[in-house]
Design a protein around this motif. Structure first.
Motif, PDB file in Angstrom:
ATOM      1  N   GLU A 163       0.813   2.648  -3.310  1.00 28.82           N
ATOM      2  CA  GLU A 163      -0.577   2.829  -4.113  1.00 28.82           C
ATOM      3  C   GLU A 163      -0.601   3.830  -4.991  1.00 28.82           C
ATOM      4  O   GLU A 163      -1.175   4.065  -6.277  1.00 28.82           O
ATOM      5  CB  GLU A 163      -1.751   3.429  -2.698  1.00 28.82           C
ATOM      6  CG  GLU A 163      -3.062   3.448  -3.553  1.00 28.82           C
ATOM      7  CD  GLU A 163      -4.025   4.253  -2.447  1.00 28.82           C
ATOM      8  OE1 GLU A 163      -4.799   4.827  -2.791  1.00 28.82           O
ATOM      9  OE2 GLU A 163      -3.618   3.953  -1.168  1.00 28.82           O
ATOM     10  N   GLU A 164       0.264   5.020  -4.709  1.00 27.32           N
ATOM     11  CA  GLU A 164       0.360   6.028  -5.739  1.00 27.32           C
ATOM     12  C   GLU A 164       1.515   6.127  -6.438  1.00 27.32           C
ATOM     13  O   GLU A 164       2.371   6.988  -6.621  1.00 27.32           O
ATOM     14  CB  GLU A 164      -0.054   7.518  -5.055  1.00 27.32           C
ATOM     15  CG  GLU A 164      -1.247   7.609  -4.488  1.00 27.32           C
ATOM     16  CD  GLU A 164      -1.607   9.007  -3.753  1.00 27.32           C
ATOM     17  OE1 GLU A 164      -0.901   9.996  -4.475  1.00 27.32           O
ATOM     18  OE2 GLU A 164      -2.410   9.243  -3.014  1.00 27.32           O
ATOM     19  N   TYR A 166       0.784  -1.084   0.017  1.00 25.76           N
ATOM     20  CA  TYR A 166       0.024  -0.035   0.001  1.00 25.76           C
ATOM     21  C   TYR A 166       0.998   1.247  -0.107  1.00 25.76           C
ATOM     22  O   TYR A 166       0.441   2.298  -0.330  1.00 25.76           O
ATOM     23  CB  TYR A 166      -0.999   0.112   1.158  1.00 25.76           C
ATOM     24  CG  TYR A 166      -2.376  -0.874   0.927  1.00 25.76           C
ATOM     25  CD1 TYR A 166      -3.128  -0.375   0.189  1.00 25.76           C
ATOM     26  CD2 TYR A 166      -2.435  -2.033   1.650  1.00 25.76           C
ATOM     27  CE1 TYR A 166      -4.410  -0.938  -0.126  1.00 25.76           C
ATOM     28  CE2 TYR A 166      -3.646  -2.721   1.314  1.00 25.76           C
ATOM     29  CZ  TYR A 166      -4.693  -2.393   0.335  1.00 25.76           C
ATOM     30  OH  TYR A 166      -5.666  -2.894   0.078  1.00 25.76           O
ATOM     31  N   GLU A 197      -1.492   3.594 -10.625  1.00 29.01           N
ATOM     32  CA  GLU A 197      -1.617   3.777  -9.281  1.00 29.01           C
ATOM     33  C   GLU A 197      -3.050   3.029  -8.817  1.00 29.01           C
ATOM     34  O   GLU A 197      -3.712   2.558  -9.789  1.00 29.01           O
ATOM     35  CB  GLU A 197      -2.043   5.364  -9.183  1.00 29.01           C
ATOM     36  CG  GLU A 197      -0.960   6.217  -9.365  1.00 29.01           C
ATOM     37  CD  GLU A 197      -1.223   7.657  -8.781  1.00 29.01           C
ATOM     38  OE1 GLU A 197      -2.283   8.084  -8.538  1.00 29.01           O
ATOM     39  OE2 GLU A 197      -0.283   8.668  -9.288  1.00 29.01           O
ATOM     40  N   GLY A 198      -3.186   2.724  -7.487  1.00 27.16           N
ATOM     41  CA  GLY A 198      -4.141   1.911  -7.040  1.00 27.16           C
ATOM     42  C   GLY A 198      -5.591   2.660  -7.145  1.00 27.16           C
ATOM     43  O   GLY A 198      -6.597   1.766  -7.011  1.00 27.16           O
ATOM     44  N   GLN A 243       6.765   6.968  -5.294  1.00 22.11           N
ATOM     45  CA  GLN A 243       5.505   7.533  -5.304  1.00 22.11           C
ATOM     46  C   GLN A 243       5.539   9.036  -5.139  1.00 22.11           C
ATOM     47  O   GLN A 243       6.389   9.454  -4.651  1.00 22.11           O
ATOM     48  CB  GLN A 243       4.748   6.733  -4.070  1.00 22.11           C
ATOM     49  CG  GLN A 243       5.222   6.967  -2.829  1.00 22.11           C
ATOM     50  CD  GLN A 243       4.634   7.726  -1.650  1.00 22.11           C
ATOM     51  OE1 GLN A 243       4.093   9.008  -2.194  1.00 22.11           O
ATOM     52  NE2 GLN A 243       4.460   7.551  -0.640  1.00 22.11           N
ATOM     53  N   ASP A 270      -6.986   1.580  -4.043  1.00 21.95           N
ATOM     54  CA  ASP A 270      -6.613   0.278  -3.693  1.00 21.95           C
ATOM     55  C   ASP A 270      -5.171   0.082  -3.926  1.00 21.95           C
ATOM     56  O   ASP A 270      -4.266   1.132  -4.188  1.00 21.95           O
ATOM     57  CB  ASP A 270      -7.255  -0.922  -4.808  1.00 21.95           C
ATOM     58  CG  ASP A 270      -7.270  -2.419  -4.198  1.00 21.95           C
ATOM     59  OD1 ASP A 270      -6.556  -2.812  -3.080  1.00 21.95           O
ATOM     60  OD2 ASP A 270      -8.279  -3.071  -4.665  1.00 21.95           O
ATOM     61  N   LYS A 271      -4.403  -1.180  -4.029  1.00 24.11           N
ATOM     62  CA  LYS A 271      -3.186  -1.398  -4.062  1.00 24.11           C
ATOM     63  C   LYS A 271      -2.624  -0.967  -5.851  1.00 24.11           C
ATOM     64  O   LYS A 271      -3.284  -1.082  -6.715  1.00 24.11           O
ATOM     65  CB  LYS A 271      -2.685  -2.764  -3.981  1.00 24.11           C
ATOM     66  CG  LYS A 271      -2.812  -3.535  -2.543  1.00 24.11           C
ATOM     67  CD  LYS A 271      -2.233  -4.777  -2.392  1.00 24.11           C
ATOM     68  CE  LYS A 271      -2.206  -5.130  -0.999  1.00 24.11           C
ATOM     69  NZ  LYS A 271      -1.756  -6.586  -0.678  1.00 24.11           N
ATOM     70  N   GLY A 272      -1.457  -0.304  -5.512  1.00 22.41           N
ATOM     71  CA  GLY A 272      -0.775  -0.060  -6.921  1.00 22.41           C
ATOM     72  C   GLY A 272      -0.274  -1.039  -7.559  1.00 22.41           C
ATOM     73  O   GLY A 272      -0.247  -2.260  -6.857  1.00 22.41           O
TER      74      GLY A 272
END
Length: 298
Positions: free
Chosen positions: A56-57, A53, A284-285, A73, A288-290
């Motif tokens: 994520e970005e 996580y 990106e997620g 990120q 959610d997860k990336g």
């Protein structure tokens, strides 16, 4: 219903229904790749890696060492070294505090990070995987340029920077989206654009290979990542806004155009190649997860 009306309805459905179904889809609109560039099936990834996580970005990545993809990120000044074979983050190093970090490149030894405001960081990694040295360079690019992509060109020993929005430097107007070289010797952005890609350029390319009309306003290209193919020496440029990948030569001439399926890549931000040509694209997620998709080179 009278037979005459039934016949009329059937005829109308056949005529206009077929016309509607024969209209080009969005995928057909943006898809034209010469045979020599049909090396990847972007509809069918060979692997998908869900990231922790903390990524994520995920906003940029570069192939760093065998099996290791360096990732950033966009909110924190850290580089994450992800092993796509073990599917784990092997190491994390901090080079700066909070910011908006969008592009990552590697020359095989050093790492370079581009901030959206045009700042570029040179990161040297020590023998124990820690930070050895960090140098920050302020460039002529500004926040309004919204830097999103970064790639190392070994032939020129320069970094190529992709601008997502405003293309001009110091008031010198440019058309479309601009790409500038950062000279690693004098540590400055070359104020003459390496090349530009405009809506007109994409339209001209498509119309040279397609024989149907389309709405030109549907062409929306804002680069979010760029990579240099290690074998064919072409740039592969992805756009999250527009969901498009363009293949260009070193002069920026468009050689191929491929749509990116939003069902596979919700927000494509990073792109890199392994030395053997395998392609990696990150997304990106979006809550959610990336993740990273791998496409083997055929």
């Amino acid at each position: 219903m009278p037979k005459a009306k039934i016949y009329l309805l059937v005829a109308w459905t056949f005529m206009f229904g077929c016309q509607h179904n024969s209209r080009p889809t969005a995928e057909a609109l943006f898809h034209f790749v010469p045979q020599q560039f049909k090396q990847y099936n972007l509809q069918k990834p060979d692997a998908k890696y869900f990231l922790p996580y903390v990524l994520e970005e995920i906003s940029g990545m570069a192939y760093y060492q065998p099996g290791i993809i360096a990732c950033i990120q966009d909110e924190d000044g850290k580089v994450f070294f992800y092993n796509h074979k073990t599917r784990e983050i092997e190491n994390t190093v901090r080079f700066e505090g909070a910011g908006d970090y969008e592009g990552l490149a590697s020359d095989g030894e050093k790492l370079y990070v581009a901030e959206s405001n045009g700042h570029i960081y040179k990161i040297e990694i020590g023998s124990h995987g820690d930070i050895h040295k960090v140098k920050k360079y302020k460039t002529a690019l500004k926040k309004q340029n919204d830097v999103e992509g970064l790639v190392y060109d070994p032939t020129l020993d320069k970094l190529l920077v992709a601008c997502k929005d405003e293309s001009s430097i110091e008031g010198k107007k440019q058309k479309g989206r601009s790409f500038y070289y950062f000279d690693l010797e004098d540590k400055k952005i070359e104020k003459k654009a390496a090349f530009n890609i405009s809506r007109h350029d994409i339209k001209k390319y498509l119309e040279a290979h397609k024989d149907f009309e389309y709405e030109v306003n549907r062409i929306n290209f804002k680069p979010s990542g760029i990579a240099l193919h290690p074998i064919n020496d072409h740039f592969y440029i992805i756009a999250s806004i527009g969901k498009l990948m363009l293949i260009t030569d070193k002069q920026g001439t468009i050689k191929g155009s491929i749509p990116l399926d939003p069902r596979l890549l919700g927000q494509p931000e990073g792109i890199c190649f392994a030395p053997n040509g395998d392609l990696f694209i990150s997304s990106e997620g979006q809550g959610d997860k990336g993740y990273i998709l791998k496409f083997n080179m055929n």
